[in-house]
Every structure is written in C-alpha cells, then in structure tokens.
Scaffold this active site. Structure first.
Site, PDB file in Angstrom:
ATOM      1  N   SER A 187       2.567  -6.559   7.033  1.00  0.00           N
ATOM      2  CA  SER A 187       1.076  -6.366   7.503  1.00  0.00           C
ATOM      3  C   SER A 187       0.288  -7.576   6.505  1.00  0.00           C
ATOM      4  O   SER A 187      -0.686  -8.171   7.073  1.00  0.00           O
ATOM      5  CB  SER A 187       0.805  -5.381   7.678  1.00  0.00           C
ATOM      6  OG  SER A 187       0.689  -4.416   8.891  1.00  0.00           O
ATOM      7  N   SER A 188       0.466  -7.191   5.347  1.00  0.00           N
ATOM      8  CA  SER A 188      -0.257  -7.915   4.266  1.00  0.00           C
ATOM      9  C   SER A 188      -0.083  -9.497   4.505  1.00  0.00           C
ATOM     10  O   SER A 188      -0.417  -9.833   3.847  1.00  0.00           O
ATOM     11  CB  SER A 188       0.725  -6.865   3.015  1.00  0.00           C
ATOM     12  OG  SER A 188       0.415  -7.352   1.562  1.00  0.00           O
ATOM     13  N   LYS A 223       0.875  -1.441  -0.224  1.00  0.00           N
ATOM     14  CA  LYS A 223       0.038  -0.079  -0.160  1.00  0.00           C
ATOM     15  C   LYS A 223       1.145   1.381  -0.023  1.00  0.00           C
ATOM     16  O   LYS A 223       2.530   1.725   0.337  1.00  0.00           O
ATOM     17  CB  LYS A 223      -0.960  -0.166   1.406  1.00  0.00           C
ATOM     18  CG  LYS A 223      -0.037  -0.235   2.101  1.00  0.00           C
ATOM     19  CD  LYS A 223       0.035   1.238   3.167  1.00  0.00           C
ATOM     20  CE  LYS A 223       0.891   0.796   4.579  1.00  0.00           C
ATOM     21  NZ  LYS A 223       1.483   2.940   5.075  1.00  0.00           N
ATOM     22  N   PRO A 252      10.410  -4.396   0.343  1.00  0.00           N
ATOM     23  CA  PRO A 252      11.302  -4.262   1.050  1.00  0.00           C
ATOM     24  C   PRO A 252      11.296  -3.818   1.933  1.00  0.00           C
ATOM     25  O   PRO A 252      10.271  -3.493   2.579  1.00  0.00           O
ATOM     26  CB  PRO A 252      11.789  -2.952   0.131  1.00  0.00           C
ATOM     27  CG  PRO A 252      11.215  -2.171  -0.539  1.00  0.00           C
ATOM     28  CD  PRO A 252      10.397  -3.445  -1.247  1.00  0.00           C
ATOM     29  N   ASP A 295      -1.916  -1.875  10.373  1.00  0.00           N
ATOM     30  CA  ASP A 295      -2.996  -2.376   8.526  1.00  0.00           C
ATOM     31  C   ASP A 295      -3.378  -3.618   8.731  1.00  0.00           C
ATOM     32  O   ASP A 295      -3.924  -3.016   7.516  1.00  0.00           O
ATOM     33  CB  ASP A 295      -1.160  -2.043   8.186  1.00  0.00           C
ATOM     34  CG  ASP A 295      -0.496  -0.181   8.642  1.00  0.00           C
ATOM     35  OD1 ASP A 295      -1.470   0.368   8.832  1.00  0.00           O
ATOM     36  OD2 ASP A 295       0.580  -0.446   7.519  1.00  0.00           O
ATOM     37  N   GLY A 342       3.806  -1.568   4.020  1.00  0.00           N
ATOM     38  CA  GLY A 342       3.165  -2.633   4.044  1.00  0.00           C
ATOM     39  C   GLY A 342       3.067  -4.317   4.391  1.00  0.00           C
ATOM     40  O   GLY A 342       1.390  -4.760   5.005  1.00  0.00           O
ATOM     41  N   ALA A 349       9.723   0.127   5.073  1.00  0.00           N
ATOM     42  CA  ALA A 349       9.573   0.634   3.592  1.00  0.00           C
ATOM     43  C   ALA A 349       8.416   1.788   3.701  1.00  0.00           C
ATOM     44  O   ALA A 349       8.122   2.769   3.028  1.00  0.00           O
ATOM     45  CB  ALA A 349       9.089   0.154   2.383  1.00  0.00           C
ATOM     46  N   GLY A 350       7.477   1.666   4.775  1.00  0.00           N
ATOM     47  CA  GLY A 350       6.134   1.806   5.062  1.00  0.00           C
ATOM     48  C   GLY A 350       5.588   1.355   3.193  1.00  0.00           C
ATOM     49  O   GLY A 350       4.379   2.234   3.405  1.00  0.00           O
TER      50      GLY A 350
END
Length: 281
Positions: free
Chosen positions: A103-104, A12, A94, A136, A100, A97-98
C-alpha cells in the site's frame, strides 16, 4: 522533470487494532492507530514519453502487476496523461507482515507520478484512486499518523511522542484475507476513545487479529515470546506476521533466530513526501 530517484515508501505499525463490528456487505469495522516508521522501500521513477508503464525489480521479485504498477495505471487512466514511466523498486519491507509495504508503494507511486507528470492534483483527487487500490493507501497519501475508524477510510491525524521500536518478522507470512475470514475472529470489541489511547499510546488496547494469527502461524507466537524474553511488551502489527515492541533506553537485544527479518526503527512525525501534494483544491 525527467526522473525522481530514491523515493521512500515507509512502513506503518498498528499500535492497536480493535474489530468493533461487521457490515452487511462483509467489511469489518475497526479502530486503530497507524504510525509511520523509518523503514521503507525505495522507488525510482523515470518518465517515458512513449506512454508505456514498466517496472524493474531491484531485489525481491514482485508479482507481474503489483500495487505500484496498478497505481501507475490508475493515475494514467484517470488523468489521461500521455506520459509513461519506468518504476524501479528496491523492496526492503517484508511481504505478508502487516507493515503496509504494498500500500505504501502504491501511495508513493501516486505521489511521485503526480509530480513527475506535472499533474499537480490535490490530495482530494488522489484519495479516491488510493482507496480503490487498497484500504491502507489513503493513510500513506495523507502523510500523518492517524486515528483510524470505519473500514479504514476514516482518518484523523494525531501526534505521537517520539519513540524507538524493534520490529521482527518471522519467516512465515500471513494473508490478510485468511485472518478476517476466520470464524473465531473477535468482532465485537467495544469502541475506544482517543483520550484513553492518549493516556498510554504505546501500551493501549490489543490487536484483535493476533489470537487468530497465532493459531494459524505458530511463528507469530515464537516472535512474541522472543521479544518478551528480552523484557519487552510485544504485539502483532496489522494482520501479521510481523510483531513489534517499544524499546527502552536500557534495552539490550540478542540476535533473533536465523532467517527472521528485524530492524530497530523510530517513528516519524510525517511521511517524507507529505509536502509533495496540496491538501487544497
């Protein structure tokens, strides 16, 4: 059903991220729009009848108890299912990295094992497990691009126009906790409204975490500068260190510095697995 192979766990982007306050328990209040993109990890699930939960890394080594394995244990414990699974993870996204990625992976694991084990739980039963794994995870379970508020638990599906983006991750990563604990983090941005966002969805607002991230990780600034030198408007996603920019049809990119990870992506209307779970009890 004995296996589910080539199961995607998409990334995301945060189109903006505003910190509007902080609760007494230390959790930050935020507003954001989370957008799914077509860059993903790929997971493979084989059912085991001995009850064991195992994981094999098909590339980048993961921690011994990563979020996919934690999700499997959580679902097995909550459901009382006698089956187990072997999870093989091809890590393409990666870390730090922000995007997600962890969480995914957890959400995809819950969706896949719910199907593989024949539980057929509705979304309402999976969401509490996801929330306990990470802020997330409910977004990825919900399967739609979303306007996000509260501490990340308030999700409202939104439609976004199709677009292409370049996503760039420098070598250095950033730990989320380090950003949110920084005393210089702005925590009083005025709340935004959905109509204001809808008027300019790919140019609205800012990422309040970005200034702190740039101070802690100079490569974030270098990545933003690189994109802006290509004539693009760049910002960081999540808590970084990846940055992104919307591409125009005429954009021609040069190659970024060696060692940086990059990809040209399109946004998704829905998670590829959004039909795997019922929204009804």
């Amino acid at each position: 059903m004995q296996f589910l192979h080539n199961v995607p766990a998409p990334a995301k982007l945060n189109l903006f991220l505003h910190i509007t306050g902080r609760r007494a328990d230390g959790y930050h209040l935020l507003q954001s729009v989370f957008m799914l993109i077509d860059w993903w990890d790929v997971l493979h699930f084989d059912r085991r009848d001995d009850g064991q939960l195992l994981r094999e890394d098909l590339g980048t080594p993961l921690p011994a108890l990563d979020l996919s394995l934690k999700a499997a244990h959580a679902l097995k414990q909550a459901s009382g299912c006698s089956h187990g699974a072997k999870i093989r993870v091809q890590k393409n996204l990666p870390s730090e990295a922000g995007l997600g990625g962890g969480s995914s992976d957890a959400a995809t694991t819950l969706l896949a094992l719910n199907r593989l084990w024949g539980l057929n739980w509705p979304l309402s039963r999976l969401l509490p497990l996801g929330a306990a794994l990470g802020a997330d995870v409910p977004f990825f379970l919900g399967g739609r691009n979303a306007w996000v508020q509260g501490i990340g638990e308030q999700l409202q599906s939104i439609a976004l126009p199709p677009a292409r983006f370049v996503v760039l991750k420098p070598q250095q990563g950033l730990a989320t906790a380090r950003i949110f604990q920084d005393p210089l983090l702005v925590r009083n941005t005025q709340p935004a409204t959905m109509p204001n966002f809808a008027a300019q969805p790919y140019a609205f607002g800012r990422n309040d975490l970005q200034a702190v991230a740039q101070r802690l990780c100079p490569e974030v600034s270098q990545a933003i500068d690189w994109l802006e030198n290509q004539g693009l408007q760049a910002r960081m996603t999540g808590s970084g260190s990846a940055v992104f920019a919307k591409l125009e049809p005429s954009t021609v990119l040069t190659h970024p510095p060696d060692g940086w990870t990059w990809r040209i992506c399109s946004n998704l209307e829905a998670h590829p697995l959004h039909r795997w779970v019922s929204c009804d009890d």
